[in-house]
Write a protein that holds these residues in place. Structure first.
Motif, PDB file in Angstrom:
ATOM      1  N   SER A 294       0.852  -1.198   0.000  1.00 50.92           N
ATOM      2  CA  SER A 294       0.000   0.000   0.000  1.00 50.92           C
ATOM      3  C   SER A 294       0.878   1.234   0.000  1.00 50.92           C
ATOM      4  O   SER A 294       2.017   1.195   0.477  1.00 50.92           O
ATOM      5  CB  SER A 294      -0.894  -0.001   1.243  1.00 50.92           C
ATOM      6  OG  SER A 294      -1.511   1.266   1.400  1.00 50.92           O
ATOM      7  N   VAL A 334      -5.518  -4.053  -2.640  1.00 49.37           N
ATOM      8  CA  VAL A 334      -6.503  -2.961  -2.596  1.00 49.37           C
ATOM      9  C   VAL A 334      -7.710  -3.430  -1.786  1.00 49.37           C
ATOM     10  O   VAL A 334      -8.005  -4.629  -1.735  1.00 49.37           O
ATOM     11  CB  VAL A 334      -6.962  -2.513  -4.009  1.00 49.37           C
ATOM     12  CG1 VAL A 334      -5.797  -1.991  -4.815  1.00 49.37           C
ATOM     13  CG2 VAL A 334      -7.682  -3.637  -4.746  1.00 49.37           C
ATOM     14  N   GLU A 339      -9.455   0.908   4.227  1.00 46.96           N
ATOM     15  CA  GLU A 339      -8.823   1.693   3.158  1.00 46.96           C
ATOM     16  C   GLU A 339      -9.850   2.678   2.561  1.00 46.96           C
ATOM     17  O   GLU A 339     -10.906   2.277   2.092  1.00 46.96           O
ATOM     18  CB  GLU A 339      -8.304   0.766   2.045  1.00 46.96           C
ATOM     19  CG  GLU A 339      -7.512   1.523   0.970  1.00 46.96           C
ATOM     20  CD  GLU A 339      -7.188   0.645  -0.250  1.00 46.96           C
ATOM     21  OE1 GLU A 339      -6.000   0.352  -0.467  1.00 46.96           O
ATOM     22  OE2 GLU A 339      -8.140   0.242  -0.964  1.00 46.96           O
ATOM     23  N   PHE A 344      -6.236   4.911  -1.059  1.00 45.56           N
ATOM     24  CA  PHE A 344      -6.017   4.283  -2.364  1.00 45.56           C
ATOM     25  C   PHE A 344      -5.296   5.251  -3.314  1.00 45.56           C
ATOM     26  O   PHE A 344      -4.374   4.846  -4.040  1.00 45.56           O
ATOM     27  CB  PHE A 344      -7.343   3.808  -2.967  1.00 45.56           C
ATOM     28  CG  PHE A 344      -7.164   3.240  -4.342  1.00 45.56           C
ATOM     29  CD1 PHE A 344      -6.425   2.084  -4.538  1.00 45.56           C
ATOM     30  CD2 PHE A 344      -7.689   3.884  -5.456  1.00 45.56           C
ATOM     31  CE1 PHE A 344      -6.215   1.569  -5.813  1.00 45.56           C
ATOM     32  CE2 PHE A 344      -7.489   3.375  -6.729  1.00 45.56           C
ATOM     33  CZ  PHE A 344      -6.740   2.212  -6.906  1.00 45.56           C
ATOM     34  N   THR A 347      -1.748   5.123  -2.831  1.00 52.84           N
ATOM     35  CA  THR A 347      -1.099   3.968  -3.495  1.00 52.84           C
ATOM     36  C   THR A 347      -0.800   4.315  -4.951  1.00 52.84           C
ATOM     37  O   THR A 347       0.308   4.040  -5.448  1.00 52.84           O
ATOM     38  CB  THR A 347      -2.001   2.715  -3.390  1.00 52.84           C
ATOM     39  OG1 THR A 347      -2.165   2.398  -2.005  1.00 52.84           O
ATOM     40  CG2 THR A 347      -1.409   1.536  -4.129  1.00 52.84           C
ATOM     41  N   ALA A 361      -1.330  -6.992  -8.474  1.00 54.79           N
ATOM     42  CA  ALA A 361      -2.277  -6.313  -7.586  1.00 54.79           C
ATOM     43  C   ALA A 361      -3.419  -7.268  -7.273  1.00 54.79           C
ATOM     44  O   ALA A 361      -3.865  -8.030  -8.144  1.00 54.79           O
ATOM     45  CB  ALA A 361      -2.797  -5.049  -8.254  1.00 54.79           C
ATOM     46  N   LYS A 363      -7.183  -7.978  -4.858  1.00 59.57           N
ATOM     47  CA  LYS A 363      -8.232  -7.495  -3.963  1.00 59.57           C
ATOM     48  C   LYS A 363      -7.989  -8.144  -2.613  1.00 59.57           C
ATOM     49  O   LYS A 363      -7.700  -9.352  -2.559  1.00 59.57           O
ATOM     50  CB  LYS A 363      -9.609  -7.925  -4.470  1.00 59.57           C
ATOM     51  CG  LYS A 363     -10.081  -7.136  -5.648  1.00 59.57           C
ATOM     52  CD  LYS A 363     -11.567  -7.372  -5.896  1.00 59.57           C
ATOM     53  CE  LYS A 363     -11.782  -8.645  -6.692  1.00 59.57           C
ATOM     54  NZ  LYS A 363     -13.151  -8.847  -7.122  1.00 59.57           N
ATOM     55  N   LYS A 384     -13.695  -2.566  -4.107  1.00 59.51           N
ATOM     56  CA  LYS A 384     -12.424  -3.295  -4.324  1.00 59.51           C
ATOM     57  C   LYS A 384     -12.180  -3.492  -5.822  1.00 59.51           C
ATOM     58  O   LYS A 384     -11.071  -3.279  -6.317  1.00 59.51           O
ATOM     59  CB  LYS A 384     -12.486  -4.686  -3.681  1.00 59.51           C
ATOM     60  CG  LYS A 384     -12.302  -4.717  -2.197  1.00 59.51           C
ATOM     61  CD  LYS A 384     -12.263  -6.192  -1.771  1.00 59.51           C
ATOM     62  CE  LYS A 384     -12.461  -6.352  -0.300  1.00 59.51           C
ATOM     63  NZ  LYS A 384     -12.627  -7.741   0.122  1.00 59.51           N
ATOM     64  N   ARG A 387     -11.172  -0.261  -7.559  1.00 61.48           N
ATOM     65  CA  ARG A 387      -9.791   0.128  -7.224  1.00 61.48           C
ATOM     66  C   ARG A 387      -8.792  -0.794  -7.925  1.00 61.48           C
ATOM     67  O   ARG A 387      -7.758  -0.331  -8.423  1.00 61.48           O
ATOM     68  CB  ARG A 387      -9.578   0.091  -5.703  1.00 61.48           C
ATOM     69  CG  ARG A 387     -10.293   1.242  -5.016  1.00 61.48           C
ATOM     70  CD  ARG A 387     -10.079   1.223  -3.514  1.00 61.48           C
ATOM     71  NE  ARG A 387     -10.928   2.244  -2.890  1.00 61.48           N
ATOM     72  CZ  ARG A 387     -11.221   2.305  -1.608  1.00 61.48           C
ATOM     73  NH1 ARG A 387     -10.719   1.401  -0.772  1.00 61.48           N
ATOM     74  NH2 ARG A 387     -11.987   3.266  -1.137  1.00 61.48           N
ATOM     75  N   LEU A 391      -5.879   0.477 -10.456  1.00 64.60           N
ATOM     76  CA  LEU A 391      -4.457   0.223 -10.168  1.00 64.60           C
ATOM     77  C   LEU A 391      -3.831  -0.624 -11.273  1.00 64.60           C
ATOM     78  O   LEU A 391      -2.716  -0.342 -11.740  1.00 64.60           O
ATOM     79  CB  LEU A 391      -4.323  -0.471  -8.805  1.00 64.60           C
ATOM     80  CG  LEU A 391      -2.910  -0.871  -8.378  1.00 64.60           C
ATOM     81  CD1 LEU A 391      -1.958   0.330  -8.378  1.00 64.60           C
ATOM     82  CD2 LEU A 391      -2.921  -1.527  -6.998  1.00 64.60           C
TER      83      LEU A 391
END
Ligand code: 5AD
Ligand code: SF4
Length: 469
Positions: A294, A334, A339, A344, A347, A361, A363, A384, A387, A391
């Motif tokens: 993170s 993520v 969070e 996020f 990150t 990456a 979840k 999730k 994100r 990412l």
């Protein structure tokens, strides 16, 4: 005890007529540590007289070497076991026996629960006790549901047979060598400290003997692996303490070894001498997998990661000072409990600040028995997913950028196998990219300089510009 090449009580292969017809399939799920363990289990099966099966169809012994890191990984195993149960039942009716083994981290974590959910399983064996597979299989011939999830005091590696040179040669010129196992870090989300146990390092002499045997059988690149490989603290042959930097230098000195890598590292164990090895050890590939998880200090603290974003960026700066062209990679989670959007975004900022060559990456997945699974603020699945998509898009853009920037450069490629097309060979660049070039199969196992002509989504293509060595 030195690493033995024979096993007490194990009949050599081909000792009986039956032994020539039985085949084993070791199916590996999850991480590199499992790939290594699966190979060692295949060696054991070979000593028991099993040939290598091409798939489940011709396998009499089926070992699923499992992963437990995320819920999806575990569920996949149960669905696979469901299918295997049917196969086993059909064969039983036809008078053919099939032995089902569940090994690895799911076996360690769930033990008897596996037999309850899937009674067709014959043996459940954890990652620390699979050297006992021969006796467990013998036991399974007389009773069903054999379990061994102990952390035995005897050294597993000392009881494993050395891999036969033909098996090593079949597996290719790049090999994994487990040098360290287990983890004492207890990140709040992670099952590894429970499934793989406390950190333990193999003696350097045993590791180097193994690398020597691999090199004699044609291996040219070794990746030293461990859940926390840079926490490696072994003893050398003289009984003195040796860290990963020393082990890398020694591995690089083994005749035949051209390239050394290591994975996976924790930021807090990136010692100065390990960073210096990236400057001083020519054979050490300029690639570092250094998971950060993170980019938010608040989340890192809750994850019990024991480092802040600034510490991580400091290490990245140091490593780049030691080796300016180093390619970096990381793992990210993520949707960790609590969070926020701001966390996020932090990150994403960290990813932009570092610039990664490739990354993974995930979840967040709540794992039973870990502290994070009990935390308030579990994040909604849809959040999730959004994100993760954002990412992954950024990481993919960086990966493509990194690959694109290689076009026009000359990279040292270690050729590993035939390419997809006739007359083509494929190997790896120092940065782990797959590189295709026109060339004879005799290049396999050799290094050559390749001028990179193009970058596709998953590989580079180039032209060999130096004689192979
Ligand atoms: N949920 C999601 N990802 C996880 N990882 C470990 N545990 C979990 C979890 N509970 C990820 C971390 C680690 C990688 C091997 O798997 O990013 O570095
Ligand atoms: Fe899991 Fe953290 Fe150990 Fe890595 S360092 S294996 S993430 S507990």
């Amino acid at each position: 005890m030195s690493e033995s090449t024979t096993l007490e009580g194990v009949r050599p292969a081909a000792a009986t007529a039956q032994s020539q017809t039985r085949r084993a399939l070791i199916k590996s799920f999850g991480c590199q540590m499992n790939v290594y363990d699966s190979q060692r289990m295949a060696d054991l099966a070979g000593l028991l007289g099993y040939g290598e099966a091409g798939g489940v169809e011709d396998a009499d012994l089926i070992v699923l070497n499992t992963c437990h890191i995320r819920e999806k990984a575990s569920e996949k195993i149960y669905s696979e076991l469901g299918k295997l149960r049917e196969l086993k039942e059909q064969r039983r009716k036809a008078g053919r026996r099939t032995t089902l083994v569940v090994a690895g981290c799911l076996a360690q974590a769930e033990g008897a629960e596996i037999l309850r959910r899937q009674p067709a399983v014959d043996v459940v064996v954890g990652p620390q006790s699979y050297h006992r597979l021969p006796e467990l299989l013998r036991e399974a011939e007389v009773r069903s549901g054999v379990i061994d999830t102990d952390f035995p005091i005897e050294d597993k590696f000392a009881h494993l047979p050395a891999s036969p040179p033909e098996a090593v040669a079949r597996r290719g010129v790049a090999a994994f060598v487990t040098v360290q196992e287990g983890c004492d870090k207890f990140c709040s989300f992670c099952v590894v400290p429970y499934t793989r146990g406390a950190e333990a390092s193999r003696p350097a002499g045993a590791v180097l003997d193994e690398i020597g045997r691999l090199a004699s059988a044609g291996v040219r690149e070794v990746m030293l692996i461990g859940q926390n490989v840079n926490a490696y603290h072994g003893l050398d042959r003289a009984g003195r303490a040796i860290g990963l930097a020393g082990l890398i230098a020694a591995a690089a000195g083994v005749p035949g070894i051209r390239r050394v890598r290591y994975a996976t590292s924790h930021p807090i164990d990136m010692s100065d001498d390990l960073i210096a090895a990236h400057r001083d050890v020519e054979a050490l590939a300029p690639y570092l997998h250094l998971p950060v998880q993170s980019g938010s200090d608040r989340v890192l603290a809750s994850m019990n990661r024991r480092h802040r974003v600034s510490d991580y960026l400091g290490i990245v700066a140091q490593i780049r000072a030691a080796r300016s062209d180093i390619a970096l990679s990381s793992d990210f989670i993520v949707g960790y409990p609590g969070e926020t959007d701001a966390d996020f975004d932090a990150t994403l900022d960290l990813v932009r600040a570092v610039g990664y060559a490739s990354s993974f990456a995930f979840k967040y997945s709540a794992r039973p028995g870990t502290p994070a699974a009990e935390m308030d603020g579990q994040v909604d699945e849809a959040v999730k997913a959004a994100r993760l998509a954002a990412l992954q898009a950024l990481l993919e853009e960086q990966r493509q950028g990194f690959n694109g920037a290689c076009v026009g450069r000359r990279l040292e490629v270690l050729f590993e196998k035939r390419g997809r097309r006739e007359g083509q060979v494929v190997g790896r660049s120092p940065y782990m990219q797959a590189v295709y070039a026109e060339g004879p199969l005799s290049l396999i196992g050799a290094m050559a300089e390749v001028e990179i002509l193009g970058a596709g989504p998953n590989s580079l293509r180039g032209r060999i510009v130096s004689p192979a060595s």
